[in-house]
Write an enzyme that holds these catalytic residues in place. Structure first.
Site, mmCIF file in Angstrom:
data_model
loop_
_atom_site.group_PDB
_atom_site.id
_atom_site.type_symbol
_atom_site.label_atom_id
_atom_site.label_comp_id
_atom_site.label_asym_id
_atom_site.label_seq_id
_atom_site.Cartn_x
_atom_site.Cartn_y
_atom_site.Cartn_z
ATOM 1 C CB THR A 85 10.627 3.644 0.803
ATOM 2 O OG1 THR A 85 11.109 4.217 1.963
ATOM 3 C CG2 THR A 85 9.234 4.076 1.067
ATOM 4 C CE1 TYR A 137 -4.505 -0.742 -0.448
ATOM 5 C CE2 TYR A 137 -2.808 -2.313 -0.599
ATOM 6 C CZ TYR A 137 -3.791 -1.888 -0.076
ATOM 7 O OH TYR A 137 -4.173 -2.117 1.588
ATOM 8 C CE LYS A 174 9.624 7.482 9.158
ATOM 9 N NZ LYS A 174 9.837 6.614 8.195
ATOM 10 N NE ARG A 181 3.472 6.135 4.958
ATOM 11 C CZ ARG A 181 2.871 5.056 5.162
ATOM 12 N NH1 ARG A 181 2.268 4.827 6.099
ATOM 13 N NH2 ARG A 181 3.569 3.903 4.530
ATOM 14 C CD1 TRP A 219 -2.431 1.839 0.563
ATOM 15 C CD2 TRP A 219 -1.659 1.881 2.761
ATOM 16 N NE1 TRP A 219 -3.314 2.990 1.011
ATOM 17 C CE2 TRP A 219 -2.539 3.223 2.360
ATOM 18 C CE3 TRP A 219 -1.215 2.175 4.043
ATOM 19 C CZ2 TRP A 219 -2.838 3.990 3.271
ATOM 20 C CZ3 TRP A 219 -1.384 3.046 4.972
ATOM 21 C CH2 TRP A 219 -2.256 3.922 4.786
ATOM 22 C CD GLN A 262 12.307 1.978 4.965
ATOM 23 O OE1 GLN A 262 11.755 1.563 4.132
ATOM 24 N NE2 GLN A 262 11.895 3.216 5.407
#
Length: 331
Positions: A285, A54, A215, A227, A21, A289
């Site tokens: 991304t 999506y 973060k 984001r 997503w 991660q």
């Protein structure tokens, strides 16, 4: 990687599910998206979650290309139906027409002949539940999906769906709600009902859109590339972007450090302690991660640590079960 049964079904899935997503077909380029899928596979993730809506089908297409060379029997692919996929009155919802057309379109984009799990992306107030469940039964009996699931349904809706599924001889095995240490609305009603019915949770946003990664710092702007700093996707985290929440999240740091974890890993481990959670969906991304998130698998938090986390976040967490109900886009 560790694995769990999806509810009381025989289907075994990875504890972390890779979801696309926002990212695939939207936030990141295809090369980066495929690199993330490869990182997930290398880390032992076998389960992948997407939806037709999506990026209006592009996310399914990217995932299909990323997985096309994998042994199909060695992975589990989940997708969903409900949200608008075109301008027509029947290009949305959970009618027989939309479900049967959507499963074929999803399979074509995913380059596969079936999905392991086909999910109702929301409750449809305009289509009789009997029609929806019969259409899902037809999909399952045709071999285009093995199991069915729901997303963001209330406990009452889940019970009604499970009853019809049993009558139609199909397995409703999962619920896909938002769930994290900050968003706990399923605990009061959805989880008890699901445990009774043998339904497992596949939770999305276990890091509250990245807030529980640590973060975002109180009194500071969102980091570039995050984001929260994105003009298009920042709305998904803006409710948490206040100093009270961010200060409490930063206070998780010492707890995580004692366990040799990051705040994100601690937060994922917290979600996986809920015995009704079959899996938590992670997105990425960057491949790094994925690698970092996987370190949360197998971590067991004792009662004292869980209590410490809960007490710290309780004043800012959302627990009202009424928040489970999502607005209908046709309204």
């Amino acid at each position: 990687m560790e694995f769990r049964h999806l509810g009381r079904s025989g289907l075994v899935i990875s504890e972390l599910v890779y979801g696309n997503w926002i990212t695939h077909g939207g936030q990141v380029e295809e090369d980066a998206a495929i690199a993330c899928v490869n990182a997930a596979l290398e880390a032992g993730i076998t389960t992948f979650d997407t939806a037709d809506v999506y990026a209006q089908g592009a996310a399914e297409e990217v995932l299909g290309r990323a997985l096309k060379d994998q042994r199909r029997d060695g992975i589990e692919i989940f997708t969903k139906v409900y949200w608008p996929m075109g301008p027509g009155k029947n290009d949305r919802g959970l009618s027989t027409k939309h479900i049967k057309e959507s499963i074929d379109n999803s399979l074509a984009r995913l380059q596969t002949d079936r999905v392991e799990l086909y999910q109702a992306h929301r409750w449809d107030v305009e289509t009789p539940l009997e029609e929806t469940m019969q259409a899902f039964a037809d999909v399952v009996h045709s071999g285009k999906a093995h199991y069915i699931g729901v997303s963001e349904w209330t406990a009452e809706q889940i019970r009604a769906g499970a009853e019809l599924a049993k009558e139609l001889k199909i397995q409703l095995v999962s619920s896909q709600p938002q769930y994290s240490a900050l968003w706990r609305v399923i605990e009061a009603e959805v989880v008890p009902a699901s445990e009774e019915l043998g339904i497992g949770q596949i939770v999305w946003s276990p890091l509250a859109g990245g807030i529980l990664s640590g973060k975002y710092k109180p009194g500071q702007s969102a980091p570039a590339g995050s984001r929260g700093a994105d003009p298009k996707f920042g709305r998904f985290v803006e409710a948490w972007m206040n100093d009270d929440v961010l200060t409490r999240v930063q206070a998780l740091g010492p707890i995580a450090e004692k366990l040799d974890l990051t705040i994100a890993q601690l937060s994922l481990a917290w979600v996986l302690q809920n015995t009704n959670v079959s899996a938590a969906i992670i997105g990425a991304t960057r491949p790094e991660q994925v690698v970092e998130n996987v370190k949360a698998v197998g971590v067991k938090l004792d009662a004292e640590v869980m209590d410490e986390i809960n007490k710290l976040l309780e004043p800012v967490s959302v627990t009202d079960p009424k928040e489970t109900t999502a607005p209908n886009p046709r309204a």
